[in-house]
Design a protein around this motif. Structure first.
Motif, PDB file in Angstrom:
ATOM      1  N   ASN A   1       0.675  -1.278   0.215  1.00 55.48           N
ATOM      2  CA  ASN A   1       0.041  -0.053  -0.019  1.00 55.48           C
ATOM      3  C   ASN A   1       0.822   1.217  -0.085  1.00 55.48           C
ATOM      4  O   ASN A   1       0.473   2.294   0.276  1.00 55.48           O
ATOM      5  CB  ASN A   1      -1.187  -0.183   1.295  1.00 55.48           C
ATOM      6  CG  ASN A   1      -2.281   0.772   0.866  1.00 55.48           C
ATOM      7  OD1 ASN A   1      -2.669   0.824  -0.374  1.00 55.48           O
ATOM      8  ND2 ASN A   1      -2.781   1.379   2.000  1.00 55.48           N
ATOM      9  N   ARG A   2       1.998   1.112  -0.234  1.00 58.26           N
ATOM     10  CA  ARG A   2       2.965   2.444  -0.572  1.00 58.26           C
ATOM     11  C   ARG A   2       2.494   3.292  -1.543  1.00 58.26           C
ATOM     12  O   ARG A   2       2.142   2.809  -2.605  1.00 58.26           O
ATOM     13  CB  ARG A   2       4.354   1.915  -0.787  1.00 58.26           C
ATOM     14  CG  ARG A   2       5.297   1.400   0.396  1.00 58.26           C
ATOM     15  CD  ARG A   2       6.622   1.183   0.090  1.00 58.26           C
ATOM     16  NE  ARG A   2       6.672   0.170  -1.098  1.00 58.26           N
ATOM     17  CZ  ARG A   2       7.271   0.343  -2.206  1.00 58.26           C
ATOM     18  NH1 ARG A   2       8.223   1.554  -2.381  1.00 58.26           N
ATOM     19  NH2 ARG A   2       7.384  -0.447  -2.961  1.00 58.26           N
ATOM     20  N   LEU A   3       2.428   4.567  -1.450  1.00 59.21           N
ATOM     21  CA  LEU A   3       2.363   5.580  -2.477  1.00 59.21           C
ATOM     22  C   LEU A   3       3.192   5.889  -3.277  1.00 59.21           C
ATOM     23  O   LEU A   3       4.433   5.883  -2.936  1.00 59.21           O
ATOM     24  CB  LEU A   3       1.964   6.807  -1.806  1.00 59.21           C
ATOM     25  CG  LEU A   3       1.622   7.883  -2.918  1.00 59.21           C
ATOM     26  CD1 LEU A   3       0.321   7.868  -3.366  1.00 59.21           C
ATOM     27  CD2 LEU A   3       1.590   9.440  -1.972  1.00 59.21           C
ATOM     28  N   LEU A   4       2.994   5.392  -4.664  1.00 58.80           N
ATOM     29  CA  LEU A   4       3.991   5.424  -5.788  1.00 58.80           C
ATOM     30  C   LEU A   4       4.015   6.655  -6.691  1.00 58.80           C
ATOM     31  O   LEU A   4       4.849   7.063  -7.281  1.00 58.80           O
ATOM     32  CB  LEU A   4       3.868   4.032  -6.351  1.00 58.80           C
ATOM     33  CG  LEU A   4       3.969   2.845  -5.881  1.00 58.80           C
ATOM     34  CD1 LEU A   4       3.491   1.745  -6.742  1.00 58.80           C
ATOM     35  CD2 LEU A   4       5.383   2.576  -5.319  1.00 58.80           C
ATOM     36  N   GLY A   5       2.959   7.339  -6.659  1.00 61.02           N
ATOM     37  CA  GLY A   5       2.788   8.045  -7.591  1.00 61.02           C
ATOM     38  C   GLY A   5       1.299   8.693  -7.629  1.00 61.02           C
ATOM     39  O   GLY A   5       0.361   8.466  -7.005  1.00 61.02           O
ATOM     40  N   GLU A   6       0.834   9.205  -8.799  1.00 65.06           N
ATOM     41  CA  GLU A   6      -0.328   9.685  -9.041  1.00 65.06           C
ATOM     42  C   GLU A   6      -0.928   9.404 -10.611  1.00 65.06           C
ATOM     43  O   GLU A   6       0.063   9.663 -11.389  1.00 65.06           O
ATOM     44  CB  GLU A   6      -0.340  11.310  -8.964  1.00 65.06           C
ATOM     45  CG  GLU A   6      -1.882  11.685  -9.085  1.00 65.06           C
ATOM     46  CD  GLU A   6      -2.071  13.458  -8.778  1.00 65.06           C
ATOM     47  OE1 GLU A   6      -1.783  14.263  -9.962  1.00 65.06           O
ATOM     48  OE2 GLU A   6      -2.172  13.732  -7.509  1.00 65.06           O
ATOM     49  N   HIS A   7      -2.088   8.995 -10.644  1.00 65.75           N
ATOM     50  CA  HIS A   7      -2.717   8.946 -12.072  1.00 65.75           C
ATOM     51  C   HIS A   7      -3.573   9.948 -12.397  1.00 65.75           C
ATOM     52  O   HIS A   7      -4.113  10.688 -11.373  1.00 65.75           O
ATOM     53  CB  HIS A   7      -3.338   7.616 -12.375  1.00 65.75           C
ATOM     54  CG  HIS A   7      -4.534   7.300 -11.445  1.00 65.75           C
ATOM     55  ND1 HIS A   7      -5.781   7.828 -11.649  1.00 65.75           N
ATOM     56  CD2 HIS A   7      -4.785   7.089  -9.878  1.00 65.75           C
ATOM     57  CE1 HIS A   7      -6.390   7.659 -10.814  1.00 65.75           C
ATOM     58  NE2 HIS A   7      -6.104   7.053  -9.637  1.00 65.75           N
TER      59      HIS A   7
ATOM     60  N   GLN B   1      -0.778  -3.198 -17.725  1.00 67.56           N
ATOM     61  CA  GLN B   1      -0.134  -2.121 -18.543  1.00 67.56           C
ATOM     62  C   GLN B   1       1.214  -1.623 -17.972  1.00 67.56           C
ATOM     63  O   GLN B   1       1.299  -1.589 -16.520  1.00 67.56           O
ATOM     64  CB  GLN B   1      -0.910  -0.650 -18.492  1.00 67.56           C
ATOM     65  CG  GLN B   1      -0.748   0.474 -18.911  1.00 67.56           C
ATOM     66  CD  GLN B   1      -1.303   1.867 -18.949  1.00 67.56           C
ATOM     67  OE1 GLN B   1      -2.604   1.416 -18.749  1.00 67.56           O
ATOM     68  NE2 GLN B   1      -0.749   2.972 -18.894  1.00 67.56           N
ATOM     69  N   ARG B   2       2.311  -1.428 -18.672  1.00 68.26           N
ATOM     70  CA  ARG B   2       3.344  -1.031 -18.086  1.00 68.26           C
ATOM     71  C   ARG B   2       3.895   0.440 -18.311  1.00 68.26           C
ATOM     72  O   ARG B   2       4.292   1.207 -17.515  1.00 68.26           O
ATOM     73  CB  ARG B   2       4.522  -1.978 -18.922  1.00 68.26           C
ATOM     74  CG  ARG B   2       5.893  -1.740 -18.621  1.00 68.26           C
ATOM     75  CD  ARG B   2       6.968  -2.655 -18.948  1.00 68.26           C
ATOM     76  NE  ARG B   2       8.331  -2.240 -18.902  1.00 68.26           N
ATOM     77  CZ  ARG B   2       9.273  -3.263 -19.209  1.00 68.26           C
ATOM     78  NH1 ARG B   2       9.265  -4.117 -20.047  1.00 68.26           N
ATOM     79  NH2 ARG B   2      10.702  -2.590 -19.046  1.00 68.26           N
ATOM     80  N   LYS B   3       3.639   0.709 -19.706  1.00 64.37           N
ATOM     81  CA  LYS B   3       4.083   2.202 -20.103  1.00 64.37           C
ATOM     82  C   LYS B   3       2.957   3.266 -19.481  1.00 64.37           C
ATOM     83  O   LYS B   3       1.756   2.775 -19.470  1.00 64.37           O
ATOM     84  CB  LYS B   3       4.224   2.288 -21.478  1.00 64.37           C
ATOM     85  CG  LYS B   3       5.398   1.354 -22.097  1.00 64.37           C
ATOM     86  CD  LYS B   3       5.418   1.537 -23.657  1.00 64.37           C
ATOM     87  CE  LYS B   3       6.551   0.502 -24.141  1.00 64.37           C
ATOM     88  NZ  LYS B   3       6.658   0.746 -25.595  1.00 64.37           N
ATOM     89  N   GLY B   4       3.319   4.380 -19.237  1.00 63.17           N
ATOM     90  CA  GLY B   4       2.555   5.605 -19.050  1.00 63.17           C
ATOM     91  C   GLY B   4       2.342   5.522 -17.350  1.00 63.17           C
ATOM     92  O   GLY B   4       1.520   6.458 -17.080  1.00 63.17           O
ATOM     93  N   LEU B   5       2.806   4.858 -16.550  1.00 62.59           N
ATOM     94  CA  LEU B   5       2.799   4.831 -15.055  1.00 62.59           C
ATOM     95  C   LEU B   5       3.794   5.950 -14.507  1.00 62.59           C
ATOM     96  O   LEU B   5       3.422   6.544 -13.391  1.00 62.59           O
ATOM     97  CB  LEU B   5       2.749   3.600 -14.547  1.00 62.59           C
ATOM     98  CG  LEU B   5       1.968   2.471 -14.931  1.00 62.59           C
ATOM     99  CD1 LEU B   5       2.144   1.359 -14.187  1.00 62.59           C
ATOM    100  CD2 LEU B   5       0.543   2.856 -14.520  1.00 62.59           C
ATOM    101  N   HIS B   6       4.907   6.206 -15.163  1.00 64.73           N
ATOM    102  CA  HIS B   6       5.834   7.121 -14.736  1.00 64.73           C
ATOM    103  C   HIS B   6       6.340   6.849 -13.263  1.00 64.73           C
ATOM    104  O   HIS B   6       6.526   7.670 -12.456  1.00 64.73           O
ATOM    105  CB  HIS B   6       5.290   8.603 -14.693  1.00 64.73           C
ATOM    106  CG  HIS B   6       4.762   8.955 -15.959  1.00 64.73           C
ATOM    107  ND1 HIS B   6       5.310   8.821 -17.300  1.00 64.73           N
ATOM    108  CD2 HIS B   6       3.500   9.281 -16.509  1.00 64.73           C
ATOM    109  CE1 HIS B   6       4.928   9.112 -18.181  1.00 64.73           C
ATOM    110  NE2 HIS B   6       3.582   9.398 -17.848  1.00 64.73           N
ATOM    111  N   ILE B   7       6.385   5.570 -12.950  1.00 63.70           N
ATOM    112  CA  ILE B   7       6.764   5.351 -11.691  1.00 63.70           C
ATOM    113  C   ILE B   7       8.189   4.233 -11.693  1.00 63.70           C
ATOM    114  O   ILE B   7       8.427   3.548 -10.759  1.00 63.70           O
ATOM    115  CB  ILE B   7       5.880   4.615 -10.724  1.00 63.70           C
ATOM    116  CG1 ILE B   7       5.147   3.466 -11.386  1.00 63.70           C
ATOM    117  CG2 ILE B   7       4.939   5.776 -10.286  1.00 63.70           C
ATOM    118  CD1 ILE B   7       4.322   2.659 -10.593  1.00 63.70           C
TER     119      ILE B   7
END
Length: 374
Positions: free
Chosen positions: A225-231, A241-247
């Motif tokens: 449940n760690r915060l990784l980023g924002e969508h 999906q792999r691309k476009g997550l920016h993490i």
């Protein structure tokens, strides 16, 4: 026999019309315009395609009809496409486009023109089959297994198949271009179309944002449940999906390598949270079972349970051995012999018995149960 052929401007439908003409049918080509919102953009090639169809019909020596199904497409296909994405699922518009436009609106229009049959350039087959005292029309895989499109046709019914011819059923793609070139059809080397049915190939997220506004939320690691980023919106992402997550630069946990890629594993629509896991082989991306709804069985009756079939949980997946463990009028539970990667709600699962396409349904919950581990 009068046959109306759906012609897109590509080489497949051109050769389909050519073969029917050579076989002695009375052939009429029909070009469908199905999208108007930005038809003058770089992504839609309706005008160019129509010019190509007209040229092909002139060389073959057949009449051409043009019809506008833009309203039908928007009401029957595109509206559902947007609803599914807004609900967090990943639909396959080609499936609905075939059942609602190419084999319904087009079929009805062709019958009004006096046709006895319709034809398309799909790589699939149809045969009349008699069993247990009844006659049925079966949808078959194409001879060219690398181009088989029966997956996209699984929602057809007996009435539609009874009126359909697939001239490319036993023709290999490598031969189609040669046939077209020999006949003097200039589309023999035209690039195959890709992208959304009738809308074309375009930057998908930017296109979707025109209809579904952004709704930013958190991206969290499914394991801890760690915060990784924002969508920007859950509807812009799909399972696996792999691309476009920016993490990509965030370190993983002890069970994943530091540089393993992150993949979308689940969506919490209520909390607007996107969950990701690290590593292509993460257990959350593997599913041995799925539940499908909105079922369609081509023969008009359901297949038996506890019998070995094969299924495709997505188009590019090779046929996978499976059984139907439970079946009702509205749902089917399908168990695979081996875990399947990134089974995605909204996509279609299509069942086969040897070369015969039995039908299938829309995947409902396979990836969503990953949230139970959060």
């Amino acid at each position: 026999m009068k046959v109306v052929v759906g012609m897109s401007g590509g080489v497949d439908s051109a050769v389909a019309a050519l073969l029917l003409k050579q076989q002695g049918y009375e052939v009429t080509g029909l070009f469908m315009k199905n999208w108007e919102d930005d038809d003058d953009s770089e992504y839609c090639s309706t005008r160019e395609d129509l010019v190509d169809v007209a040229s092909v019909c002139d060389v073959i020596g057949i009449d051409l009809e043009v019809v506008n199904f833009s309203k039908e497409y928007k009401d029957r296909v595109f509206a559902d496409f947007l609803r599914e994405y807004e609900a967090g699922r990943t639909p396959n518009p080609d499936v609905l486009c075939n059942s609602e436009i190419k084999f319904k609106a087009f079929l009805d229009h062709a019958m009004q023109l006096g046709a006895e049959k319709i034809a398309t350039g799909h790589y699939a087959g149809v045969r009349e089959w008699r069993s247990d005292g009844r006659t049925e029309f079966q949808l078959l895989k194409a001879e060219d297994g690398t181009k088989d499109q029966s997956y996209f046709l699984y929602r057809l019914n007996q009435a539609q198949l009874a009126k359909t011819i697939f001239p490319l059923a036993n023709v290999y793609k490598r031969d189609v271009r040669g046939i077209a070139e020999k006949a003097g059809l200039h589309v023999h080397d035209k690039k195959d179309s890709t992208g959304i049915c009738f809308i074309g190939e375009r930057p998908f997220r930017e296109f979707l944002m025109r209809y579904l506004p952004t709704k930013p939320g958190e991206i969290r690691a499914l394991d801890d449940n760690r915060l990784l980023g924002e969508h920007e919106g859950l509807m812009y992402h799909t399972i696996g999906q792999r691309k476009g997550l920016h993490i990509g630069g965030i370190k993983g946990n002890d069970t994943a390598g530091e540089h393993d890629a992150w993949y979308v594993a689940a969506k919490d629509m209520k909390a607007n949270v996107l969950y990701a896991v690290q590593g292509h082989e993460h257990p959350a991306l593997q599913r041995e079972r799925l539940i499908a709804g909105d079922l369609n069985w081509i023969a008009g009756r359901a297949p038996r349970t506890n019998w070995v079939y094969t299924a495709k949980p997505r188009y590019r997946t090779p046929d996978q051995p499976c059984e139907i463990d439970a079946l009702s009028e509205t749902q089917a539970e399908i168990a695979f012999a081996a875990p399947q990667w990134a089974v995605t709600p909204g996509q279609s699962v299509v069942l086969y018995e040897s070369r015969v396409c039995l039908g299938g349904g829309i995947i409902m919950n396979a990836a969503l149960d990953a949230l139970a581990s959060v």
